[in-house]
Design an enzyme around this catalytic site. Sequence first.
Site, short mmCIF file in Angstrom:
data_model
loop_
_atom_site.label_atom_id
_atom_site.label_comp_id
_atom_site.label_asym_id
_atom_site.label_seq_id
_atom_site.Cartn_x
_atom_site.Cartn_y
_atom_site.Cartn_z
N ASP A 137 24.80 79.12 6.55
CA ASP A 137 25.68 80.13 7.27
C ASP A 137 25.16 80.76 7.62
O ASP A 137 23.97 81.57 7.16
CB ASP A 137 26.62 81.37 6.08
CG ASP A 137 27.43 82.53 7.57
OD1 ASP A 137 27.57 81.45 8.63
OD2 ASP A 137 27.72 83.27 7.46
N ASP A 156 29.67 84.96 8.70
CA ASP A 156 30.62 85.41 8.79
C ASP A 156 31.53 84.43 7.91
O ASP A 156 33.12 84.64 7.36
CB ASP A 156 31.46 84.98 9.65
CG ASP A 156 31.62 83.43 10.35
OD1 ASP A 156 30.72 82.88 9.37
OD2 ASP A 156 31.97 82.47 10.98
N ASP A 210 38.29 58.22 6.19
CA ASP A 210 39.12 59.56 5.75
C ASP A 210 40.60 58.64 4.83
O ASP A 210 41.46 58.29 5.97
CB ASP A 210 39.34 60.84 5.58
CG ASP A 210 40.27 61.27 5.66
OD1 ASP A 210 39.57 61.63 3.72
OD2 ASP A 210 41.42 61.80 4.84
N GLU A 239 37.04 55.91 2.80
CA GLU A 239 37.28 56.42 1.38
C GLU A 239 38.79 55.51 0.95
O GLU A 239 39.84 55.50 0.98
CB GLU A 239 37.58 57.56 1.16
CG GLU A 239 38.78 57.97 0.09
CD GLU A 239 39.59 59.36 0.40
OE1 GLU A 239 38.88 60.15 -0.12
OE2 GLU A 239 39.75 59.53 1.25
N HIS A 272 33.21 66.05 -1.93
CA HIS A 272 34.13 67.18 -2.08
C HIS A 272 35.33 67.27 -2.32
O HIS A 272 36.25 68.27 -2.60
CB HIS A 272 34.01 68.02 -0.80
CG HIS A 272 35.02 67.03 -0.01
ND1 HIS A 272 34.83 65.39 0.41
CD2 HIS A 272 36.34 66.58 0.82
CE1 HIS A 272 35.64 64.44 0.75
NE2 HIS A 272 36.29 65.00 0.78
N ASP A 273 35.91 65.79 -2.50
CA ASP A 273 36.85 66.00 -4.24
C ASP A 273 36.98 66.19 -5.30
O ASP A 273 38.65 66.18 -5.86
CB ASP A 273 38.08 64.89 -3.41
CG ASP A 273 38.26 65.25 -1.58
OD1 ASP A 273 38.45 66.17 -1.30
OD2 ASP A 273 38.33 64.15 -1.30
C1 GLC Z 1 40.37 62.30 1.48
C2 GLC Z 1 39.00 63.58 1.94
C3 GLC Z 1 39.91 64.52 1.61
C4 GLC Z 1 41.24 65.30 2.00
C5 GLC Z 1 42.00 64.42 2.67
C6 GLC Z 1 43.24 64.74 3.44
O1 GLC Z 1 40.79 62.37 0.39
O2 GLC Z 1 38.54 63.28 1.42
O3 GLC Z 1 39.31 65.94 1.10
O4 GLC Z 1 42.10 66.69 1.44
O5 GLC Z 1 41.36 63.20 2.55
O6 GLC Z 1 42.56 64.01 4.62
#
Ligand code: GLC
Length: 580
Positions: free
Chosen positions: A57, A61, A236, A290, A356-357
């Site tokens: 950051d 914020d 995505d 993905e 991140h998932d």
């Molecule tokens: C993908 C992203 C995830 C998101 C989902 C909906 O899986 O990696 O973080 O929540 O799509 O867009």
Amino acid sequence: MKKTLYSTAFLFAASLLGTSCNSSGTKATTTISKDSSNKKWWKEAVVYQIYPRSFKDSDGDGIGDLKGIISKLDYIKSLGVDAVWLNPIYSSPNDDNGYDVSDYQNIMEDFGTMEDFDALLKGMHERNIKLVMDIVVNHSSDEHEWFKQSRSSKTNPYRNYYHWWDAERGKPNYRYSLFDVNHDAWKYDSASNAYYLHYFSQKQPDLNWENPKLRQEIYSMMRFWADKGVDGFRLDAFGFAAKDTSFPAFPKGFEKNFMQYYAMGPHLHDYLKEMNQEVFSKYNVMTVAEGTGNTMEDAHGMVDEDRKELNMAYPFEWVDIARPEGYSILHLKQVFTKWDSAFADKGWMAVFLANHDQARMVSRFGNDKPAFRELSSKMLNTFILSMRGTPYCYLGDELGMSNAYFSAIEDYNDVATLNEYEHQKQTGGDLKKFMQHVAFTSRDNGRTPFQWDSAVHAGFTTGKPWLKTNPNYTMINAAAQEKEANSCLNYFRKMVKLRKDNPALVYGKYTLLDKDNPAVYAYTREHEGRKFLVLLNFTAKDANVKTGVDISKGKVLINNYGATVVSEILKPYEAVVIEL
Ligand code: GLC
């Protein structure tokens, strides 16, 4: 059905997003000659993933931003990585932290401005780092202008940008929603007396890919970013874009092949080919999807070079292996080996253990207890960086950052976790059990602020961080690790360099050794007369390995205990790469 999907939601629908590519559907194509001679920068690249909200950051914020990333470009460069995949940075009301886009050609206010973006791209290119953008086009935000128009009336020109079901026809057939409190993907909208579809949250209506106008808008948006000079796109949840829009009832037992019913529809490849023609073919960009669909054939269909669709995809089958109750190393070896052999002759895959998932790599696949956290982090990074496929390394994993294990629901931010909590509450679920489960699995574990130093909030922000910092930042942080020659961070750098210096680790043939060893993952990588042996002890105990080769004659290139001579008895979480 509820049961399957219940656990799926917890693990961020791992099977939903591609893990259901089980062995039953596998038929690896072996007829076409090997394309490892076909060298590409995106095969040789090491990709570093930045979740901008959590990285750095710059303005106090409490939310990471583009200027924050700019201030850390030298750090990123120092890792030796070639490309950065940036999670979505577009305007968004942040129901799903940027995965709900309200304007694809603008920057999210929290993150900065388009000038900041241009400066970031310039700064990356000056350092020879490529930038991969996240393209979220299975759905938009409900606050996107298209959706506002679309919902306003049945005759609006944008009506067909989304999937609507007129209420006069009764209720549509049930569809599961990943992030909906009621698990219901149809949301009734009184403005036009109709239901709209949202596979994810109510604020993420699915776009209608059958509409050629929508598709052209998306391609033109992608060209906008490509014209700016970005170097790649990550698609995505794209498998979901192609679905049966007659929305039939699904037959009994469909859950076993979830993706076949919910996604990977007959037009998927038409869309990808069209996107390739309209966008990718005009630029020098890398592309990654993905998820890989339901079968190996689905996966090959997306990434084989002669298909002219995408460069690679990332399978979910292996990230799904690690469960709160543990996992089998034999299973892990079997799954990775299966994927490697399916793509040995044709096509290319991404390799990763976290993003991140997912909760943190070391907490899921390694051991985050103080005695083993560092060793097992190094071991896992050795693994990802010595496999065939393009490695994707998630921010913080180079430091061995671990799960935060939040215990109060108030500490969570993730829409998937919060809405599932609400669902459990409303349906009389066991909330204690739920909280235990998410402490291990929630995506927020992987999203706590990056641990830069031992200052307050880990040097991430001078304000209040949007998600609590993991208190272990006083011990685990980049500044401390910079100073230590054998830190996770410096080991990661060495391992990245080893891969970059040795094409065998990128292109080399993979052979699994000591297949039935329940503790050690051993394999060789061979290419143009050079041969590397990788030995990884995945357990907290000494373990024997039978490689069938005289390893004493080999040269130890890297070892997480710092040893230069190794034997066939590996110490806990020992990792070694030997040139034979
Ligand atoms: C993908 C992203 C995830 C998101 C989902 C909906 O899986 O990696 O973080 O929540 O799509 O867009």
